[in-house]
Enzyme design. Structure first.
Site, PDB file in Angstrom:
ATOM      1  N   ASP A  84       9.435  29.599 -40.099  1.00 54.31           N
ATOM      2  CA  ASP A  84       8.360  28.736 -39.628  1.00 54.31           C
ATOM      3  C   ASP A  84       8.167  28.971 -38.130  1.00 54.31           C
ATOM      4  OD1 ASP A  84       8.366  27.635 -42.162  1.00 54.31           O
ATOM      5  OD2 ASP A  84       9.534  25.875 -41.562  1.00 54.31           O
ATOM      6  N   ASP A 143       8.142  26.870 -34.895  1.00 56.74           N
ATOM      7  CA  ASP A 143       8.468  25.572 -34.310  1.00 56.74           C
ATOM      8  C   ASP A 143       7.847  25.500 -32.923  1.00 56.74           C
ATOM      9  OD1 ASP A 143      10.184  24.738 -36.467  1.00 56.74           O
ATOM     10  OD2 ASP A 143      11.689  26.116 -35.688  1.00 56.74           O
TER      11      ASP A 143
END
Length: 229
Positions: free
Chosen positions: A154, A156
């Protein structure tokens, strides 16, 4: 943190909130400080990880004067070690907001998280009015120059929001980031840094009556992360 070293100071020593170091800041460690746990209780992989990339991330934990709570990243997700760094062993520091202008290595730019990050750097970015920057694997790779992201990572990000923003602004930001993530084929996990601490954008966008705010003094549920304690 999966494992945490015992502090190198007395348990009852006064803890301080040193404004020089903020959660998610990345600190470059001096070469002679490759062993961060004086008691020798660090996992075997820690020394190799620091030799490969002598960088640590500031944790949301208060330390005694002269120390800062940090985390060491290993080569896999399960390798995370919380420990304490003597402030004299800090060579330099990098904040998340220092990193949006740093380009990843050409061979790494096609990773979904870096595609999403590139989209957030454009003039059309929903983050244009905010102070923000990447954290997690993306931030670490950009600061340390060592491959850390994977194709499934992901993105962040940390967004500094010292003053209250409206519900409409929160909803718009969450929706815009979700769309940017979808186009890049990844997920954007955004945390807002508020006066009460770090709060997940997803929790605020869900309009929960209370949200979890993570501060150096600990985590707590709050009804209003912008209310002065």
């Amino acid at each position: 943190m999966r494992v945490c070293a015992a502090p190198p100071f007395a348990v009852d020593a006064p803890r301080v909130d040193d404004a020089r170091w903020r959660a998610h800041d990345l600190l470059r460690v001096a070469p002679l400080a490759l062993s961060l746990a004086p008691s020798g209780d660090e996992p075997d992989w820690v020394r190799d990880a620091l030799a490969r990339a002598p960088w640590v991330v500031v944790r949301r934990t208060c330390a005694a004067a002269g120390f800062v709570a940090v985390g060491v990243r290993g080569s896999v997700r399960s390798e995370r070690f919380g420990t304490w760094l003597n402030t004299e062993d800090i060579e330099s520091s990098t904040s998340p907001e220092d990193l949006p202008g740093v380009d990843p290595l050409p061979a790494r730019r096609a990773l979904p998280a870096f595609i999403a990050l590139a989209a957030l750097r454009t003039s059309a970015s929903p983050l244009g009015d905010y102070v923000w920057g990447p954290t997690g694997s993306a931030g670490f790779e950009l600061a340390a120059g060592v491959p850390t992201l994977t194709a499934s990572s992901d993105l962040d990000i940390l967004i500094r929001v010292p003053r209250r923003i409206s519900r409409a602004a929160i909803d718009s930001l969450a929706q815009s980031l979700a769309q940017a993530a979808s186009r890049a084929g990844t997920r954007i996990d955004a945390q807002l840094e508020t006066p009460a601490g770090g709060v997940a954008l997803a929790e605020l966008a869900a309009h929960k009556p209370r949200v979890m705010a993570r501060a150096f003094s600990g985590a707590q549920l709050v009804a209003d992360p912008w209310r002065t304690p």
